[in-house]
Motif scaffolding. Structure first.
Motif, short mmCIF file in Angstrom:
data_model
loop_
_atom_site.label_atom_id
_atom_site.label_comp_id
_atom_site.label_asym_id
_atom_site.label_seq_id
_atom_site.Cartn_x
_atom_site.Cartn_y
_atom_site.Cartn_z
N UNK A 9 0.84 -1.21 0.00
CA UNK A 9 0.00 0.00 0.00
C UNK A 9 0.87 1.25 0.00
N UNK A 10 1.94 1.23 0.80
CA UNK A 10 2.86 2.38 0.84
C UNK A 10 3.46 2.62 -0.55
N UNK A 11 3.83 1.55 -1.25
CA UNK A 11 4.40 1.70 -2.60
C UNK A 11 3.40 2.34 -3.56
N UNK A 12 2.14 1.94 -3.48
CA UNK A 12 1.12 2.55 -4.33
C UNK A 12 0.96 4.03 -4.02
N UNK A 13 0.98 4.35 -2.74
CA UNK A 13 0.84 5.76 -2.32
C UNK A 13 2.01 6.59 -2.85
N UNK A 14 3.21 6.02 -2.84
CA UNK A 14 4.37 6.74 -3.38
C UNK A 14 4.18 7.11 -4.86
N UNK A 15 3.37 6.30 -5.56
CA UNK A 15 3.07 6.59 -6.96
C UNK A 15 1.79 7.41 -7.11
N UNK A 16 1.31 7.97 -6.02
CA UNK A 16 0.12 8.84 -6.00
C UNK A 16 -1.17 8.11 -6.33
N UNK A 17 -1.25 6.83 -5.92
CA UNK A 17 -2.53 6.14 -5.98
C UNK A 17 -3.48 6.74 -4.97
N UNK A 18 -4.75 6.82 -5.32
CA UNK A 18 -5.74 7.43 -4.43
C UNK A 18 -6.37 6.37 -3.52
N UNK A 19 -7.07 6.84 -2.51
CA UNK A 19 -7.78 5.93 -1.60
C UNK A 19 -8.75 5.06 -2.41
N UNK A 20 -9.51 5.68 -3.31
CA UNK A 20 -10.49 4.94 -4.10
C UNK A 20 -9.85 3.88 -4.99
N UNK A 21 -8.71 4.20 -5.59
CA UNK A 21 -8.05 3.23 -6.47
C UNK A 21 -7.51 2.04 -5.69
N UNK A 22 -6.93 2.31 -4.53
CA UNK A 22 -6.42 1.22 -3.69
C UNK A 22 -7.58 0.35 -3.19
N UNK A 23 -8.65 1.01 -2.72
CA UNK A 23 -9.81 0.25 -2.23
C UNK A 23 -10.43 -0.59 -3.34
N UNK A 24 -10.44 -0.09 -4.56
CA UNK A 24 -11.00 -0.85 -5.68
C UNK A 24 -10.23 -2.15 -5.91
N UNK A 25 -8.89 -2.09 -5.81
CA UNK A 25 -8.08 -3.31 -5.95
C UNK A 25 -8.45 -4.31 -4.87
N UNK A 26 -8.56 -3.85 -3.64
CA UNK A 26 -8.89 -4.75 -2.54
C UNK A 26 -10.30 -5.31 -2.67
N UNK A 27 -11.24 -4.48 -3.16
CA UNK A 27 -12.59 -4.98 -3.43
C UNK A 27 -12.57 -6.13 -4.45
N UNK A 28 -11.72 -5.98 -5.46
CA UNK A 28 -11.68 -6.99 -6.51
C UNK A 28 -11.19 -8.33 -5.99
N UNK A 29 -10.40 -8.30 -4.92
CA UNK A 29 -9.87 -9.54 -4.34
C UNK A 29 -10.78 -10.06 -3.22
N UNK A 30 -11.20 -9.18 -2.35
CA UNK A 30 -11.90 -9.59 -1.13
C UNK A 30 -13.42 -9.48 -1.22
N UNK A 31 -13.92 -8.73 -2.19
CA UNK A 31 -15.35 -8.49 -2.26
C UNK A 31 -15.79 -7.40 -1.29
N UNK A 32 -17.09 -7.21 -1.21
CA UNK A 32 -17.65 -6.23 -0.27
C UNK A 32 -18.59 -6.95 0.69
N UNK A 33 -18.86 -6.30 1.80
CA UNK A 33 -19.69 -6.92 2.84
C UNK A 33 -21.08 -6.31 2.82
N UNK A 34 -22.09 -7.17 2.84
CA UNK A 34 -23.46 -6.72 3.00
C UNK A 34 -24.04 -7.38 4.23
N UNK A 35 -24.55 -6.57 5.13
CA UNK A 35 -25.09 -7.08 6.38
C UNK A 35 -26.34 -7.91 6.11
#
Length: 411
Positions: A378-404
């Protein structure tokens, strides 16, 4: 831009963010790098308490298990690289604001904390490597003596459970260090100047209960973000308690009081009853999936509302002692701020090295699929100016999202 001109080695920064806390922490580390400040010099706290989101705050992205991994990885990363940083603020505040009783706030918060400790120890971290940097965050309501007893009971239970379960060598691992904030949910839009008195009473209870850090709410926060004048009154409330009252000159001033000792003991007993129930359900994650803490809080909020409507509980200026009043001036946020922020983000995306960014986002995806600590990626992505939304999108693609599972909340 936010920290331009602020030397990060000289300040302590608190970030109230949870589901994307690891990303915000990475951004802070990279800002420090650009200032020439080493991670070991950084001091501060990131909230990072995802379990209370599923219980009460409802601001999550990923399912509980990968979310717990994010918390665990950030705790491990801080233990190795940011020794002065509090990697988590285990938060009862949001649980209480959702309608929980003092007992429920205490029980669910402490059990959440023990869950994070168990996750970290199971991953191979030594208890003394991270426990001294754990921090807590409690709400403070207007039942003066109950709130003082709550802080006292919290310290006793935490120290007892960490000692019993993990036998740390460092006595700091037993300490419950806590921030406190006066109760936002207690503030009223009606007769808002009454809120100054509420905040003063609650702040005094927090200090007498032994909080290490304190936030006092502003009188107009039931209506809007505070004006500068309202924020100043809230600050002066703290300063008067600190410098004029004398209450900070002694530790545990109510210790030995029959009433306070009895209240503290009773709170402990009721907290342990919740602990036993959570153990029976299979731990906090399973309890959340079953909707147990959510139902308990909803039922407590409903019972309290019934008391208000029957005037068995009184809120001055709301259901009794009502009077006509002139509206107060509140802070207005200009709509143009949104468009300015969008324009800044577009400019950032146009000016960065997007080829490098794509490579680092791909590397982040690979790590997310493994068991490795995810923070360095995550730190490496931030060094390349990745945004919160772009990082979260990658993690969503791997882990999915939670619905109660809402049916579980009402079963």
């Amino acid at each position: 831009m936010l920290f331009d001109g602020i030397p990060l080695e000289q300040v302590s920064t608190s970030m109230t963010i949870t589901s994307t806390a690891a990303i915000a922490l990475a951004m802070y580390v990279v800002v420090a790098e650009k200032q020439g400040v080493a991670p070991a010099q950084l001091r501060g706290t990131v909230q990072n308490d995802i379990l209370k989101e599923y219980i009460a705050q409802k601001e999550w992205i990923f399912p509980p298990r990968p979310s717990l991994r994010l918390v665990r990885d950030s705790i491990a990363y801080c233990a190795e690289h940011l020794p002065q940083w509090n990697a988590i603020s285990i938060s009862g505040y949001h649980i209480r604001e959702a309608g929980a009783t003092a007992v429920q706030e205490l029980a669910f918060t402490l059990y959440d904390g023990l869950t994070y400790v168990e996750e970290s120890v199971a991953a191979g971290l030594a208890i003394d490597a991270f426990a001294p940097r754990l921090s807590f965050f409690f709400d403070v309501h207007s039942d003066f003596f109950e709130e003082i007893a709550k802080f006292r009971a919290a310290r006793r239970i935490w120290a007892r459970e960490i000692e019993r379960r993990y036998h740390p060598r460092d006595p700091r691992s037993l300490l419950l260090r806590t921030h406190a904030q006066t109760a936002g949910v207690s503030l009223t839009a009606q007769q808002p100047y009454n809120n100054i008195v509420r905040v003063a009473l609650q702040a005094l209870a927090a200090v007498l209960g032994g909080t290490q850090s304190l936030h006092t709410n502003a009188l107009d926060e039931a209506l809007a973000l505070p004006t500068e004048e309202a924020a100043r009154i809230a600050l002066r409330t703290q300063q008067i308690i600190a410098h004029e009252s004398g209450v900070a000159e002694t530790i545990d001033p109510f210790g030995g009081s029959y009433y306070l000792e009895k209240l503290t003991d009773e709170l402990e007993q009721r907290v342990y009853a919740y602990f036993r129930k959570l153990d029976e359900l299979g731990g906090m994650v399973r309890a959340i999936e079953l909707g147990f803490p959510q139902r308990e809080i909803s039922e407590a909020a409903y019972r309290y509302q019934q008391k208000l409507e029957k005037q068995e509980e009184v809120i001055v200026g709301v259901n009794d002692f009502v009077s006509d009043e002139a509206p107060i001036e509140i802070l207005q946020i200009e709509p143009r701020v949104e468009q300015e922020q969008i324009a800044k983000l577009r400019h950032l995306r146009q000016g960065r090295d997007n080829v490098l960014l794509r490579k680092r986002l791909a590397a982040l995806e690979t790590v997310a699929k493994s068991d490795a600590n995810i923070m360095p990626a995550i730190v490496d992505v931030v060094r390349a100016y990745g945004t919160i939304g772009e990082i979260a999108d990658v993690l969503r693609s791997v882990w999915g999202i939670y619905e109660e599972e809402t049916s579980a909340l009402f079963s």
